[in-house]
Design a protein around this motif. Structure first.
Motif, PDB file in Angstrom:
ATOM      1  N   GLY A  66       0.762  -1.249   0.000  1.00 37.19           N
ATOM      2  CA  GLY A  66       0.000   0.000   0.000  1.00 37.19           C
ATOM      3  C   GLY A  66       0.789   1.294   0.000  1.00 37.19           C
ATOM      4  N   PRO A  67       1.609   1.577   0.966  1.00 38.70           N
ATOM      5  CA  PRO A  67       1.966   0.799   2.156  1.00 38.70           C
ATOM      6  C   PRO A  67       0.765   0.575   3.093  1.00 38.70           C
ATOM      7  N   HIS A  68       0.935  -0.372   3.998  1.00 36.33           N
ATOM      8  CA  HIS A  68      -0.166  -0.749   4.868  1.00 36.33           C
ATOM      9  C   HIS A  68      -0.581   0.389   5.786  1.00 36.33           C
ATOM     10  N   LYS A  69       0.359   1.237   6.204  1.00 35.35           N
ATOM     11  CA  LYS A  69       0.023   2.342   7.096  1.00 35.35           C
ATOM     12  C   LYS A  69      -0.724   3.460   6.371  1.00 35.35           C
ATOM     13  N   VAL A  70      -0.673   3.465   5.044  1.00 33.01           N
ATOM     14  CA  VAL A  70      -1.316   4.544   4.287  1.00 33.01           C
ATOM     15  C   VAL A  70      -2.724   4.150   3.860  1.00 33.01           C
ATOM     16  N   ASN A  71      -2.878   2.989   3.207  1.00 30.99           N
ATOM     17  CA  ASN A  71      -4.207   2.599   2.705  1.00 30.99           C
ATOM     18  C   ASN A  71      -4.620   1.191   3.118  1.00 30.99           C
ATOM     19  N   GLY A  72      -3.838   0.502   3.957  1.00 31.59           N
ATOM     20  CA  GLY A  72      -4.242  -0.795   4.477  1.00 31.59           C
ATOM     21  C   GLY A  72      -3.975  -1.973   3.572  1.00 31.59           C
ATOM     22  N   VAL A  73      -3.230  -1.795   2.475  1.00 30.70           N
ATOM     23  CA  VAL A  73      -2.930  -2.914   1.581  1.00 30.70           C
ATOM     24  C   VAL A  73      -1.614  -3.538   2.035  1.00 30.70           C
ATOM     25  N   PRO A  74      -1.605  -4.816   2.433  1.00 30.90           N
ATOM     26  CA  PRO A  74      -0.361  -5.434   2.913  1.00 30.90           C
ATOM     27  C   PRO A  74       0.495  -5.937   1.762  1.00 30.90           C
ATOM     28  N   VAL A 113       7.476   6.100  -7.297  1.00 30.93           N
ATOM     29  CA  VAL A 113       7.888   6.251  -5.902  1.00 30.93           C
ATOM     30  C   VAL A 113       9.282   5.663  -5.766  1.00 30.93           C
ATOM     31  N   ASP A 114      10.140   6.332  -5.018  1.00 33.42           N
ATOM     32  CA  ASP A 114      11.505   5.858  -4.813  1.00 33.42           C
ATOM     33  C   ASP A 114      11.485   4.660  -3.860  1.00 33.42           C
ATOM     34  N   VAL A 115      11.866   3.487  -4.378  1.00 35.58           N
ATOM     35  CA  VAL A 115      11.883   2.260  -3.570  1.00 35.58           C
ATOM     36  C   VAL A 115      13.305   1.720  -3.442  1.00 35.58           C
ATOM     37  N   SER A 116      14.291   2.580  -3.630  1.00 36.87           N
ATOM     38  CA  SER A 116      15.683   2.118  -3.567  1.00 36.87           C
ATOM     39  C   SER A 116      16.081   1.680  -2.161  1.00 36.87           C
ATOM     40  N   LYS A 117      15.425   2.213  -1.132  1.00 39.75           N
ATOM     41  CA  LYS A 117      15.772   1.873   0.247  1.00 39.75           C
ATOM     42  C   LYS A 117      15.001   0.653   0.758  1.00 39.75           C
ATOM     43  N   VAL A 118      14.144   0.075  -0.066  1.00 37.08           N
ATOM     44  CA  VAL A 118      13.359  -1.091   0.352  1.00 37.08           C
ATOM     45  C   VAL A 118      14.138  -2.344  -0.032  1.00 37.08           C
ATOM     46  N   ASP A 119      14.351  -3.220   0.937  1.00 41.51           N
ATOM     47  CA  ASP A 119      15.033  -4.488   0.701  1.00 41.51           C
ATOM     48  C   ASP A 119      13.987  -5.553   0.385  1.00 41.51           C
ATOM     49  N   ALA A 120      13.841  -5.867  -0.908  1.00 44.09           N
ATOM     50  CA  ALA A 120      12.818  -6.823  -1.355  1.00 44.09           C
ATOM     51  C   ALA A 120      13.415  -8.144  -1.815  1.00 44.09           C
ATOM     52  N   THR A 121      14.643  -8.450  -1.384  1.00 38.75           N
ATOM     53  CA  THR A 121      15.290  -9.684  -1.848  1.00 38.75           C
ATOM     54  C   THR A 121      14.625 -10.937  -1.267  1.00 38.75           C
ATOM     55  N   LYS A 122      14.068 -10.839  -0.084  1.00 38.63           N
ATOM     56  CA  LYS A 122      13.490 -12.016   0.558  1.00 38.63           C
ATOM     57  C   LYS A 122      12.083 -12.321   0.065  1.00 38.63           C
ATOM     58  N   LYS A 157       4.419  -9.632   9.959  1.00 40.25           N
ATOM     59  CA  LYS A 157       4.192  -8.292  10.519  1.00 40.25           C
ATOM     60  C   LYS A 157       5.495  -7.504  10.581  1.00 40.25           C
ATOM     61  N   ALA A 158       6.594  -8.169  10.930  1.00 48.41           N
ATOM     62  CA  ALA A 158       7.881  -7.465  11.000  1.00 48.41           C
ATOM     63  C   ALA A 158       8.338  -7.033   9.618  1.00 48.41           C
ATOM     64  N   ASP A 159       8.146  -7.885   8.615  1.00 48.36           N
ATOM     65  CA  ASP A 159       8.532  -7.515   7.246  1.00 48.36           C
ATOM     66  C   ASP A 159       7.684  -6.351   6.734  1.00 48.36           C
ATOM     67  N   GLN A 160       6.388  -6.357   7.059  1.00 51.33           N
ATOM     68  CA  GLN A 160       5.521  -5.257   6.633  1.00 51.33           C
ATOM     69  C   GLN A 160       5.933  -3.943   7.290  1.00 51.33           C
ATOM     70  N   ALA A 161       6.312  -3.991   8.559  1.00 45.55           N
ATOM     71  CA  ALA A 161       6.736  -2.771   9.250  1.00 45.55           C
ATOM     72  C   ALA A 161       8.034  -2.241   8.660  1.00 45.55           C
ATOM     73  N   ALA A 162       8.954  -3.136   8.263  1.00 46.65           N
ATOM     74  CA  ALA A 162      10.216  -2.692   7.682  1.00 46.65           C
ATOM     75  C   ALA A 162       9.995  -2.045   6.311  1.00 46.65           C
ATOM     76  N   VAL A 163       9.092  -2.599   5.517  1.00 46.03           N
ATOM     77  CA  VAL A 163       8.809  -2.012   4.200  1.00 46.03           C
ATOM     78  C   VAL A 163       8.124  -0.663   4.351  1.00 46.03           C
ATOM     79  N   ASP A 164       7.180  -0.544   5.272  1.00 52.07           N
ATOM     80  CA  ASP A 164       6.495   0.735   5.484  1.00 52.07           C
ATOM     81  C   ASP A 164       7.457   1.807   5.978  1.00 52.07           C
ATOM     82  N   ALA A 165       8.397   1.422   6.844  1.00 47.78           N
ATOM     83  CA  ALA A 165       9.360   2.400   7.356  1.00 47.78           C
ATOM     84  C   ALA A 165      10.272   2.910   6.254  1.00 47.78           C
ATOM     85  N   ALA A 166      10.562   2.079   5.240  1.00 47.51           N
ATOM     86  CA  ALA A 166      11.418   2.523   4.138  1.00 47.51           C
ATOM     87  C   ALA A 166      10.652   3.345   3.115  1.00 47.51           C
TER      88      ALA A 166
END
Length: 255
Positions: A145-153, A169-178, A214-223
């Protein structure tokens, strides 16, 4: 001389000229020109139409077929017949066809890149605007979404059910390898056998999100949140739901 006797003399003369047994030998100094094929002359010439000079047994011995027949050949090994079953089904059991298809890597549209804002067209979050993080080898897209913005996980979507917009949107700081196909695959659980009362009972199945998810979602939203705050009204744009009004056609809109 009658016509019939003349015809017989001419036919006998032609037969003599065409018969290789009665033809005179070729002179020794005469050579066969190159490229000229020898005219075909049958071994069993006809005396009259339909009657040959040699019998079938004479042609059999003259052509040498007896030598080919007497050659010793190794007998073919025949497979032993399968034992006949004492019982067989009344109807033939269907056999599935062999699947020879091979999985090919999916191709992603050129308009969909990491960071592209997409509009979902199907599923429980249809109409929501989301951010594309990456494309998987299976051809599916990882979005949030991010989840904190529109609720889409974090979830996978098919590119056939999204509209790509020109917003990035700049997603260079998001670690999506996993985030792989195995990451989103659900674990198969053995279903216990139910009794008659449990079968008709209505049970409400609640989906429980794991702590790792939940931890992975929080890390993506923070980035992603700092990148959204750097652009004015971008967070409100992602929070708004896409819809069409009367007189609006999607093929005429510019996203």
């Amino acid at each position: 001389v009658s016509t019939q006797s003349t015809w017989g003399v001419e036919r006998g003369r032609n037969k003599a000229t065409l018969n290789p047994d009665t033809m005179p030998p070729r002179p020794a100094n005469q050579t066969k020109p190159k490229g000229v094929k020898k005219p075909h002359a049958p071994r069993n010439h006809q005396l009259i139409p339909g009657v040959g000079a040699l019998s079938r047994s004479a042609v059999y011995s003259k052509t040498g077929r007896w030598a080919l027949k007497n050659k010793t050949t190794t007998p073919k090994q025949t497979k032993a017949a399968a034992p006949v079953a004492a019982w067989y089904a009344a109807e033939d059991a269907p056999k599935p066809f062999a699947n020879r298809r091979t999985a090919k890597p999916g191709k992603v549209r050129a308009s969909i890149t990491p960071g592209t804002v997409l509009i979902l067209l199907a599923g429980p979050y249809r109409g929501k605007r989301v951010v594309c993080l990456k494309a998987l080898p299976s051809g599916l897209l990882v979005i949030t979404g991010p989840h904190k913005v529109n609720g889409v996980p974090l979830r996978r979507v098919n590119q056939a059910y999204v509209i790509a917009t020109s917003t990035k949107v700049d997603v260079s700081k998001v670690d999506a390898t996993k985030f792989t196909d195995e990451y989103f695959r659900k674990a198969e659980q053995a279903k216990p056998k139910k009794t008659e009362d449990q079968f008709f009972a209505q049970e409400e199945k609640k989906h429980v999100v794991s702590a790792d998810r939940k931890a992975d979602q929080a890390a993506v939203d923070a980035a992603l949140l700092p990148a959204l705050k750097s652009t004015p009204l971008l967070a409100k744009y992602l929070n708004s739901r896409f819809s069409l009004k009367q007189g609006q056609y999607p093929h005429q809109l510019v996203f």
